[in-house]
Design a protein around this motif. Sequence first.
Motif, PDB file in Angstrom:
ATOM      1  N   ILE A  98      10.560  10.095  13.532  1.00 21.83           N
ATOM      2  CA  ILE A  98      11.843   9.798  12.891  1.00 21.83           C
ATOM      3  C   ILE A  98      12.083  10.720  11.706  1.00 21.83           C
ATOM      4  O   ILE A  98      13.143  11.334  11.569  1.00 21.83           O
ATOM      5  CB  ILE A  98      11.878   8.325  12.415  1.00 21.83           C
ATOM      6  CG1 ILE A  98      11.834   7.380  13.597  1.00 21.83           C
ATOM      7  CG2 ILE A  98      13.093   8.055  11.546  1.00 21.83           C
ATOM      8  CD1 ILE A  98      13.109   7.229  14.356  1.00 21.83           C
ATOM      9  N   ASP A  99      11.096  10.828  10.820  1.00 22.97           N
ATOM     10  CA  ASP A  99      11.275  11.649   9.618  1.00 22.97           C
ATOM     11  C   ASP A  99      11.391  13.130   9.942  1.00 22.97           C
ATOM     12  O   ASP A  99      12.149  13.855   9.301  1.00 22.97           O
ATOM     13  CB  ASP A  99      10.129  11.417   8.629  1.00 22.97           C
ATOM     14  CG  ASP A  99      10.268  10.112   7.859  1.00 22.97           C
ATOM     15  OD1 ASP A  99      11.224   9.351   8.140  1.00 22.97           O
ATOM     16  OD2 ASP A  99       9.428   9.846   6.989  1.00 22.97           O
ATOM     17  N   LEU A 100      10.641  13.598  10.932  1.00 25.35           N
ATOM     18  CA  LEU A 100      10.713  15.005  11.318  1.00 25.35           C
ATOM     19  C   LEU A 100      12.100  15.340  11.850  1.00 25.35           C
ATOM     20  O   LEU A 100      12.686  16.364  11.481  1.00 25.35           O
ATOM     21  CB  LEU A 100       9.635  15.323  12.358  1.00 25.35           C
ATOM     22  CG  LEU A 100       9.518  16.771  12.804  1.00 25.35           C
ATOM     23  CD1 LEU A 100       9.247  17.714  11.639  1.00 25.35           C
ATOM     24  CD2 LEU A 100       8.418  16.898  13.867  1.00 25.35           C
ATOM     25  N   ALA A 101      12.647  14.468  12.691  1.00 23.45           N
ATOM     26  CA  ALA A 101      13.983  14.708  13.244  1.00 23.45           C
ATOM     27  C   ALA A 101      15.075  14.531  12.185  1.00 23.45           C
ATOM     28  O   ALA A 101      15.966  15.365  12.052  1.00 23.45           O
ATOM     29  CB  ALA A 101      14.237  13.776  14.430  1.00 23.45           C
ATOM     30  N   PHE A 147      -0.392  11.213   5.751  1.00 22.85           N
ATOM     31  CA  PHE A 147      -0.098  12.069   4.600  1.00 22.85           C
ATOM     32  C   PHE A 147      -0.026  13.536   5.013  1.00 22.85           C
ATOM     33  O   PHE A 147       0.892  14.263   4.602  1.00 22.85           O
ATOM     34  CB  PHE A 147      -1.144  11.861   3.504  1.00 22.85           C
ATOM     35  CG  PHE A 147      -0.841  12.633   2.254  1.00 22.85           C
ATOM     36  CD1 PHE A 147       0.089  12.155   1.347  1.00 22.85           C
ATOM     37  CD2 PHE A 147      -1.469  13.836   2.007  1.00 22.85           C
ATOM     38  CE1 PHE A 147       0.388  12.874   0.186  1.00 22.85           C
ATOM     39  CE2 PHE A 147      -1.184  14.557   0.861  1.00 22.85           C
ATOM     40  CZ  PHE A 147      -0.247  14.076  -0.055  1.00 22.85           C
ATOM     41  N   TRP A 148      -0.965  13.978   5.835  1.00 24.33           N
ATOM     42  CA  TRP A 148      -0.947  15.378   6.277  1.00 24.33           C
ATOM     43  C   TRP A 148       0.325  15.695   7.050  1.00 24.33           C
ATOM     44  O   TRP A 148       0.952  16.736   6.833  1.00 24.33           O
ATOM     45  CB  TRP A 148      -2.171  15.687   7.125  1.00 24.33           C
ATOM     46  CG  TRP A 148      -3.463  15.765   6.356  1.00 24.33           C
ATOM     47  CD1 TRP A 148      -3.611  15.928   5.003  1.00 24.33           C
ATOM     48  CD2 TRP A 148      -4.774  15.676   6.897  1.00 24.33           C
ATOM     49  NE1 TRP A 148      -4.947  15.944   4.680  1.00 24.33           N
ATOM     50  CE2 TRP A 148      -5.690  15.799   5.815  1.00 24.33           C
ATOM     51  CE3 TRP A 148      -5.277  15.508   8.175  1.00 24.33           C
ATOM     52  CZ2 TRP A 148      -7.071  15.766   5.997  1.00 24.33           C
ATOM     53  CZ3 TRP A 148      -6.654  15.480   8.358  1.00 24.33           C
ATOM     54  CH2 TRP A 148      -7.533  15.607   7.275  1.00 24.33           C
ATOM     55  N   LEU A 149       0.726  14.801   7.951  1.00 27.39           N
ATOM     56  CA  LEU A 149       1.946  15.047   8.728  1.00 27.39           C
ATOM     57  C   LEU A 149       3.191  14.982   7.850  1.00 27.39           C
ATOM     58  O   LEU A 149       4.132  15.752   8.040  1.00 27.39           O
ATOM     59  CB  LEU A 149       2.031  14.082   9.907  1.00 27.39           C
ATOM     60  CG  LEU A 149       1.008  14.367  11.015  1.00 27.39           C
ATOM     61  CD1 LEU A 149       0.979  13.224  12.032  1.00 27.39           C
ATOM     62  CD2 LEU A 149       1.290  15.688  11.707  1.00 27.39           C
ATOM     63  N   MET A 150       3.197  14.089   6.875  1.00 32.10           N
ATOM     64  CA  MET A 150       4.317  14.036   5.926  1.00 32.10           C
ATOM     65  C   MET A 150       4.383  15.324   5.110  1.00 32.10           C
ATOM     66  O   MET A 150       5.468  15.816   4.796  1.00 32.10           O
ATOM     67  CB  MET A 150       4.175  12.843   4.984  1.00 32.10           C
ATOM     68  CG  MET A 150       4.395  11.523   5.643  1.00 32.10           C
ATOM     69  SD  MET A 150       6.100  11.354   6.169  1.00 32.10           S
ATOM     70  CE  MET A 150       6.229   9.603   6.230  1.00 32.10           C
TER      71      MET A 150
END
Length: 192
Positions: free
Chosen positions: A66-69, A174-177
């Motif tokens: 969701i956040d990436l898109a 956290f890493w992906l964020m």
Amino acid sequence: MTSTANDRLFLTDYFARLQEANALGDSLMDKVAATRDAFTAAKEAGGKVAIVGNGGSAGIAAHIAIDLAKNGRVPAVCFNDAAQITCLANDYGFENWLAHAVRMNLRKGDVLVAISSSGKSPNILNAVGAARDLGLSVVTLSGFLPDNPLRALGDINFWADSRAYNIVETVHQFWLMSVIDLIIGKAEYAAS
């Protein structure tokens, strides 16, 4: 109720474990930047990022997609729809449902992000195999033992040096964020 001496000892150790598992060094910085590059390359090629996991890692997959898109403006999906899971698991077995979802929904130029705290989940490993058969880029996130099978299967392999589920999952998220915020170019921004 106030914290006891035992609470303080536990929490001091617990927070130190999180800090140790999330220690920033050149290798981690390079992996975050390489992941950003893989995600933006997929977008530029008209592709997308698919993120998969089980349990808590599935929750992370949904949140990151969701956040990436939305915020990173990189097309992203996860395969957490209950009807899809039960259909494909019923037809192909739980170990193979994700591999089939990958074959149905992804194409060359897409990126698969595979999250497994143990690095041993058969359905995650099989999804990576299907992604490899399609020629996709693969990013893995694992933890626990350093020789877990998932850790060796990606183009980019993140590994959290911890045996504690909550610490491994927190570090993975956290890493992906941090990848998303690196794409955006700032840590503070409006939610909409």
